[in-house]
Scaffold this active site. Structure first.
Site, PDB file in Angstrom:
ATOM      1  N   HIS A 114       1.457   3.198   3.344  1.00 31.06           N
ATOM      2  CA  HIS A 114       2.665   2.371   3.689  1.00 31.06           C
ATOM      3  C   HIS A 114       3.892   3.551   3.709  1.00 31.06           C
ATOM      4  O   HIS A 114       4.937   3.084   3.998  1.00 31.06           O
ATOM      5  CB  HIS A 114       2.781   1.255   3.471  1.00 31.06           C
ATOM      6  N   ASP A 150       0.882  -1.324   0.029  1.00 32.86           N
ATOM      7  CA  ASP A 150       0.011  -0.097   0.078  1.00 32.86           C
ATOM      8  C   ASP A 150       0.858   1.363  -0.044  1.00 32.86           C
ATOM      9  O   ASP A 150       0.593   2.429   0.480  1.00 32.86           O
ATOM     10  CB  ASP A 150      -1.001   0.099   1.302  1.00 32.86           C
TER      11      ASP A 150
END
Ligand SMILES: *[C@@H]1O[C@H](CO)[C@@H](O)[C@H](O)[C@H]1NC(C)=O
Ligand SMILES: *[C@@H]1O[C@H](CO)[C@@H](O)[C@H](O)[C@H]1NC(C)=O
Ligand SMILES: *[C@@H]1O[C@H](CO)[C@@H](O)[C@H](O)[C@H]1NC(C)=O
Ligand SMILES: *[C@@H]1O[C@H](CO)[C@@H](O)[C@H](O)[C@H]1NC(C)=O
Ligand SMILES: *[C@@H]1O[C@H](CO)[C@@H](O)[C@H](O)[C@H]1NC(C)=O
Ligand SMILES: *[C@@H]1O[C@H](CO)[C@@H](O)[C@H](O)[C@H]1NC(C)=O
Ligand SMILES: *[C@@H]1O[C@H](CO)[C@@H](O)[C@H](O)[C@H]1NC(C)=O
Length: 472
Positions: free
Chosen positions: A299, A276
């Site tokens: 992330h 992500d």
């Protein structure tokens, strides 16, 4: 490896040859056409700038399908039969507009505002005449139901292949309608297994600009560049809800000379593992400049994971600066699996603002997407990583530099790090540095960062001598 590195060059040569063949045929055709028109009916006077010897003729021969463009070289998809009602399949019209525009230098494929175009998985293939652009003012919609994707179309939704000097721009949006993929139960859709389409992918493409558009709700990655170079991404918005797993923002693989700037990227879950990343830099990437990006949730900005299954990972010459990260799992991160080969070299992270970021600075050479991975010898070697002005709040640990036990990280510089625990969380861990060599420079907060790095270079040379250096 050497062969891998030569691929873009070889591909480039092949495309150049194809391009010039196409180009010279265009010129011949254009001459014929011109000659023919002289004899034929009267026609509107063509705008001419007097450049009689210019190899770029006015409108090139028109294809036999669809409507003619007007003299501005604009190919509106509506003129090629697109409905724009969000329900009818407009794929054929898009392809026809593409094929027509592809033959004209400096042409524009126009996707008009205020309309929604449903487009099935599609490949826009070059080489085309240079300076083609895709003007997205309306909205492109992917098929919403998983069952309408065949197993051959799972790699991506919109694929640009072998394009050069190409631009995507406009105030419009590209909507991957990914919600059914995010919650898909893989028993029902056996053929999808773990594969979910990327919204927009460029393959073997050169000098590509993507600007201003919005890319949302991709089943997986939003914008991917693969085996390409000369890439600019400017002022794009990428978003998918927090409930969407595995939805990377921008993914770079085997791609060089990239600038990503002034963009806003927020995709996916903050806490789960998987992909992500706002920006993900994979093997074969070099000379990447990322700046003025807002990232979160997600992330963070990542190099890797590299070296999975003992593979070679090569990444170099990366600058990530003027970045604001909010509510992300990592801030700036380098992750490699144990047992890999190759190197990550010359990386600068500077002026990074973090707010409620779980761990703002991470090197993880024990990356593992399961709970436990087997310990292995060897690693992708990491050297020359500079952190300069990393400032803000963390919610778990300020610094986590876990380098391989076999090959330490070298020349890791920490300069002006000011990280405070976030008031919204508790249970913090101290800074961790494992087998990481380099120097630090005040201010350093928390002060434990100062003693984090190792400085005794003497013993180091012996330890890393056994590993191949020039594999990249
Ligand atoms: C012709 O060009 C104008 C802009 O100059 C554009 O608005 C219009 O859509 C174009 N027509 C077609 C058929 O593409
Ligand atoms: C394409 O655009 C670039 C930059 O504006 C220009 O230098 C180049 O000559 C153009 N190429 C053609 C074939 O029009
Ligand atoms: C592509 O664009 C670049 C820079 O804008 C220009 O230098 C180059 O000549 C263009 N290539 C072609 C084939 O037009
Ligand atoms: C950025 O993109 C938006 C949306 O398309 C547009 O309205 C805005 O003018 C662009 N900004 C710049 C500086 O180009
Ligand atoms: C890409 O652009 C550069 C200059 O920016 C130019 O030198 C190069 O020829 C271009 N490549 C292609 C394939 O047009
Ligand atoms: C490090 O990378 C930057 C950005 O690509 C580049 O300008 C610089 O020359 C590189 N430094 C070294 C020592 O290779
Ligand atoms: C791998 O090595 C580390 C450090 O030596 C050790 O703590 C860990 O238990 C090992 N893991 C496995 C799965 O063997």
């Amino acid at each position: 490896m050497k062969g891998k590195r030569h691929f873009p060059l070889l591909a480039f040569v092949v495309f150049t040859v194809i391009f010039f063949l196409t180009f010279s045929m265009q010129v011949i055709d254009a001459r014929k056409h011109h000659h023919h028109r002289k004899k034929g009916k009267s026609h509107k006077h063509q705008k001419s700038n007097g450049a009689a010897n210019s190899p770029a003729p006015g409108p090139a021969p028109l294809p036999s399908y669809g409507f003619h463009p007007n003299s501005s070289g604009i190919f509106n998809v509506l003129s090629f039969g697109a409905k724009g009602d969000g329900g009818a399949d407009d794929s054929k019209a898009f392809l026809a507009a593409w094929k027509a525009a592809c033959n004209v230098p400096g042409a524009t494929v126009e996707i008009p505002a205020e309309l929604k175009f449903l487009v099935k998985p599609i490949t826009f293939q070059g080489p085309c005449m240079p300076n083609l652009s895709f003007q997205i003012d309306g909205t492109l919609l992917a098929p919403p139901k998983i069952s309408s994707w065949t197993k051959y179309s799972l790699f991506q939704w919109i694929n640009f292949k072998w394009v050069h000097n190409f631009t995507i721009q406009g105030n419009g949006a590209v909507d991957g309608q990914g919600s059914s993929w995010w919650k898909a139960n893989s028993k029902k859709f056996k053929h999808i297994s773990n594969m979910k389409p990327t919204a927009i992918r460029f393959y073997a493409s050169y000098n590509v600009t993507v600007r201003d558009i919005e890319i949302t709700n991709s089943p997986q990655c939003h914008l991917k560049f693969d085996s390409s170079s000369g890439i600019k991404v400017d002022n794009v918005t990428i978003s998918s809800p927090e409930s969407s797993p595995n939805t990377d923002g921008i993914h770079l693989q085997n791609t060089q000379d990239v600038e990503i700037k002034y963009s806003n990227i927020g995709c996916g879950l903050r806490d789960l593992w998987g992909w992500d990343d706002c920006v993900s830099i994979q093997t074969g990437c070099s000379n990447i400049h990322i700046h003025h990006i807002d990232c979160g949730p997600g992330h963070g900005i990542s190099i890797g994971g590299l070296g999975k299954d003992k593979s070679i990972g090569c990444v170099s010459d990366i600058i990530v600066e003027e970045i604001s990260l909010q509510n992300t799992l990592a801030g700036v991160r380098i992750k490699t699996w144990q047992g890999g080969m190759g190197s990550v070299k010359n990386v600068t992270f500077s002026n990074i603002q973090v707010a409620d970021v779980k761990v703002p600075m991470i090197i993880d050479q024990f990356y593992c997407d399961k709970n436990i991975c087997k310990n292995q010898t060897g690693a992708v070697a990491i050297s020359g990583v500079k952190y300069d002005q990393i400032i803000g709040t963390y919610s778990a640990q300020p610094v986590h530099l876990a380098c391989s036990s076999d090959i330490p990280c070298t020349d890791v510089d920490l300069i002006d790090i000011q990280l405070k625990p976030s008031m919204r969380y508790g249970g913090f861990q101290p800074a961790l540095c494992w087998n990481s060599y380099g120097k630090s420079q005040a201010p350093l907060l928390p002060s434990s960062i100062d003693s984090c790095l190792r400085r005794d270079h003497g013993s180091l040379v012996k330890r890393i001598a056994g590993f191949p250096e020039h594999i990249c």
